[in-house]
Write a protein that holds these residues in place. Structure first.
Motif, PDB file in Angstrom:
ATOM      1  N   GLU B  43       0.829  -1.202   0.000  1.00 20.78           N
ATOM      2  CA  GLU B  43       0.000   0.000   0.000  1.00 20.78           C
ATOM      3  C   GLU B  43       0.860   1.247   0.000  1.00 20.78           C
ATOM      4  O   GLU B  43       0.529   2.251  -0.622  1.00 20.78           O
ATOM      5  CB  GLU B  43      -0.892   0.005   1.253  1.00 20.78           C
ATOM      6  N   LEU B  71      -7.292  -3.666  -3.479  1.00 22.38           N
ATOM      7  CA  LEU B  71      -6.787  -2.310  -3.727  1.00 22.38           C
ATOM      8  C   LEU B  71      -6.935  -2.000  -5.210  1.00 22.38           C
ATOM      9  O   LEU B  71      -6.534  -2.807  -6.051  1.00 22.38           O
ATOM     10  CB  LEU B  71      -5.291  -2.209  -3.357  1.00 22.38           C
ATOM     11  N   SER B  74      -3.925  -2.385  -7.574  1.00 27.54           N
ATOM     12  CA  SER B  74      -3.247  -3.677  -7.716  1.00 27.54           C
ATOM     13  C   SER B  74      -3.378  -4.258  -9.114  1.00 27.54           C
ATOM     14  O   SER B  74      -2.674  -5.209  -9.464  1.00 27.54           O
ATOM     15  CB  SER B  74      -3.813  -4.671  -6.705  1.00 27.54           C
TER      16      SER B  74
END
Lengths: 636, 121
Positions: B43, B71, B74
């Motif tokens: 992150e 996320l 990603s």
């Protein structure tokens, strides 16, 4: 791209030289397939073209040439043999290179590369006794978001020697539903024989599930892609840039066989529909009549659509003509320019395919016998470069294809002398100019002495005539000594179904192609009697000969009081056909007559009517010719 | 451009071996000793490739990838499992949560590098 005008000019000059040398080498290889020096030369030319092309920003050129270079590398090291098809293909590749250099579309190259791939596989498969394998690569839609790189797999396949790698985009969702992060493109490829599973697994590392081994293709049978749809419609600029040429966009390739099958089915449908209409009319049931009419409307639409699918622009065979003219020009040492007009004109695909050979033969003749040498031409005050024009245009329900050269023209006196010598005409016989020139189409007109290496090959003029007649077309020839000759081929738009005018003569029904019908009048009473001479009608100030079909068909009995004359036209000529009754128009599915009846000249075919009976189809060009000939005889 | 690889393993020796191999081939390496640390690292700075073990304390490989794939950034980052697990059910599960491939320990450097290079494009 290197921004260097001088370098570009240098490259262009070099490319011109290389392509010329390449073509010469290829043509020479045709007769000396084992010549090492020629093979090396061709390879060098390809290699240099590819290299400099790539350097000067012609990436498409370099990419296209790569496979051909590889092929000739294989030829050089003996793993591939020089064959006719390879040279043909390479010549086409050469043409494509010229087109690319001129800024043409790289599209046609794909087919060439696919053909080359097929050829090489056939070669290596024959050498190794094994067939190539076809595989399909279909990644999961989320492959991209998971960090997969399909290109790596494809590159890996290329390294294994895979060819004909082709994307399949049949699974693409409609644009509205399209998620750009999802992969919906699959690929197909052909792997050379001898690639092991381990090597494949290596390439498909982490993507095993994407690999699908397809059935091995039948040896020698290049599998046409079942479906190929492109994404973008042509842009306005492209559309404006030339004749509307179908692009890959929203196109589908269908095997010609299936189209023929479809045409047959539509033919059957039209016949069944006619039966239904017939039954409905007899039943008097208005509901049934309404349904029959609806079905008739649909069947007509179906027929038109099916026929339009089969229409192919003449442009599809023009490429062959360009090559031929190029070859002829070289072989004869004459400067020849090919002009093409109306290449967007469309004809039934069967007609187009059958036309290519006759037209090429006519071109050979024109180049060989018609066009003079440059010196001769200049001496006559003509430009040194001779011109052969192929012009296609619509003319009613027919297409007129003209082959015009500006050479010396046909020598009527010599043709006449030869005709007499060959026994084609009597020594006293007088023929109209057009008919005299047509003698060159007769079998046996051409003699061995006249046959040169170029025009003596392949089909003869009588084969040209036969092919055109087979296509229900006609030939007219005109010539102006010193200025050139023109051969006009008149062809029906389609072969399979026509609109016909159904008529009755002595209780039998016949069909006249509606497109040939100019108008219909009542036979004046004073002409009604058989034998009343002259058999001419004054139609709008023109005298038109007419044929009594009753007489022609040798029917007994007298006709009714109100006979009609159907005036039909072929080319510029008209003839009237007297019939007892006009029944009406009908869609006519043409069925060929048996070979036993091929020699008669009155009927071009037969059709099946709604009630199941057979009606013969009148051969209008033949009848017109017959009527005109009779008139000339009587006038003489 | 130098690519960054996030190496996730609870075994320091494995981490060290993988890191050395990758660094030797010119990659930048970020290490994490379990799924939770890996998620935090990813992150903080999105790696170009992730190589992760399955059996780890706190958050296992599959749990980590599941969270990682949640996320938005990603997408497009390939995840390779490097594990002693050979059970097909777990491999399928890994694939389902968004891994692109599975390598079985023990591995040799050559094999690891060739795979990473292939995945890196």
């Amino acid at each position: 791209m290197i921004d260097d005008p001088e370098g570009q000019a240098l490259f262009e000059a070099e490319a011109r030289q290389l392509t010329e040398s390449l073509e010469a080498g290829l043509l020479a290889l045709r007769s000396a397939t084992g010549d090492r020096a020629l093979i090396d030369g061709v390879f060098r030319d390809l290699h240099t073209l590819k290299g400099t092309g790539g350097m000067f920003g012609h990436a498409a050129l370099a990419a296209f040439l790569h496979d051909f270079e590889t092929a000739f590398e294989a030829v050089r090291d003996g793993s591939l043999e020089v064959s006719g098809p390879l040279i043909e293909l390479s010549l086409k590749a050469h043409d494509h290179v010229l087109s690319l250099l001129a800024g043409g579309s790289p599209e046609p190259g794909e087919q060439l590369l696919a053909d080359l791939g097929a050829l090489r596989r056939a070669g290596t498969a024959a050498a190794e006794g094994a067939a190539p394998r076809r595989i399909r690569i279909r990644f999961a839609p989320d492959t991209l978001s998971l960090g997969g790189v399909p290109g790596i797999v494809l590159d890996g396949l290329r390294e294994l020697g895979a060819t004909a790698i082709r994307p399949l985009i049949g699974d693409l969702p409609p644009p509205a539903a399209l998620d750009p992060a999802e992969l919906h493109i699959a690929w197909e490829a052909e792997l050379p024989a001898g690639i092991g599973d381990a090597e494949l697994a290596e390439v498909f590392l982490f993507h095993e599930e994407a690999l699908e081994i397809l059935a091995d293709p039948a040896p020698g049978a290049a599998q046409p892609p079942a479906e190929e749809t492109g994404a973008a419609p042509p842009s306005a600029a492209e559309a404006a840039a030339g004749p509307p040429r179908p692009r890959d966009g929203a196109m589908m390739r269908v095997s010609a066989e299936r189209l023929d099958e479809m045409m047959d089915r539509v033919g059957e449908l039209v016949i069944a529909e006619a039966r239904l209409a017939d039954l409905a009319a007899r039943s008097g049931d208005p509901q049934l009549v309404a349904v029959a009419e609806e079905i008739q409307r649909l069947a007509t639409g179906m027929r038109d659509t099916t026929m339009s699918i089969r229409m192919t622009p003449i442009a599809s065979i023009i490429g062959r003509f360009r090559r031929l003219v190029h070859d002829l020009s070289q072989a004869l040492g004459k400067e020849i320019e090919l002009r093409v007009e109306g290449e967007e004109t469309e004809l039934d695909k069967t007609v187009i395919e059958m036309l290519a050979d006759p037209i090429m033969h006519l071109m050979r003749n024109a180049a060989d016998h018609g066009l003079e040498s440059a010196e001769e031409r200049r001496a006559m005050g003509k430009p040194g470069t001779g011109t052969i024009t192929v012009r296609a245009q619509y003319s009613g329900a027919e297409v007129l294809i003209s082959l015009i050269d500006d050479g010396r023209g046909l020598d009527a006196a010599r043709i006449r002398a030869r005709g007499i010598e060959r026994g084609l005409i009597g020594p006293e016989e007088e023929l109209a100019q057009g008919d005299l020139l047509k003698l060159i189409l007769e079998p046996g007109f051409s003699t061995a002495a006249q046959v040169t290496e170029l025009s003596g090959r392949g089909v003869g003029m009588d084969v040209v005539k036969r092919t055109i007649e087979q296509l229900r077309g006609s030939i007219e020839i005109s010539s102006e000594p010193g200025h050139g000759a023109a051969i006009h081929l008149r062809l029906p738009l389609t072969l399979a179904i026509i609109d016909g005018l159904l008529v009755e003569v002595a209780g039998e029904r016949y069909t006249i192609p509606l497109a040939a019908v100019e108008h219909i009048i009542e036979l004046p009473a004073e002409k009604a009697e058989a034998g009343a001479a002259p058999q001419l009608l004054n139609i709008r100030g023109k005298l038109v000969p007419f044929l009594r079909l009753r007489q022609l068909f040798r029917s007994d009995g007298a006709a009714g009081p109100h006979q009609k004359v159907v005036v039909v036209m072929s080319g510029e000529l008209r003839v009237g056909l007297t019939v007892d009754q006009i029944i009406g128009s009908s869609q006519t599915v043409i069925k060929q007559l048996s070979p036993l009846h091929a020699t008669q000249k009155t009927f071009s075919g037969a059709t099946i009517l709604g009630d199941g009976t057979v009606a013969l189809i009148l051969d209008v060009p033949q009848l017109v010719a017959f009527g005109q000939a009779r008139e000339e005889r009587e006038a003489a | 451009m130098q690519k960054t690889i996030l190496v996730v393993d609870d075994s320091p020796s494995v981490r060290r071996m993988v890191s050395m191999t990758l660094k030797g081939a010119g990659f930048a390496v970020v290490e994490a000793d379990d799924g939770r640390a890996a998620l935090a690292a990813a992150e903080r700075s999105l790696p170009d490739i992730i190589i992760t073990d399955q059996n780890m304390p706190n958050l296992d490989g599959i749990g980590f990838i599941k969270a990682f794939r949640a996320l938005p950034q990603s997408a497009g980052v390939p995840v390779i499992f490097l594990s002693t697990e050979t059970e097909d059910a777990i491999k399928a599960q890994a694939r389902a949560v968004g891994a692109i491939g599975w390598m079985t320990k023990p591995f040799n450097d050559e094999k690891l590098l060739s795979v990473v290079k292939r995945v890196a494009g």
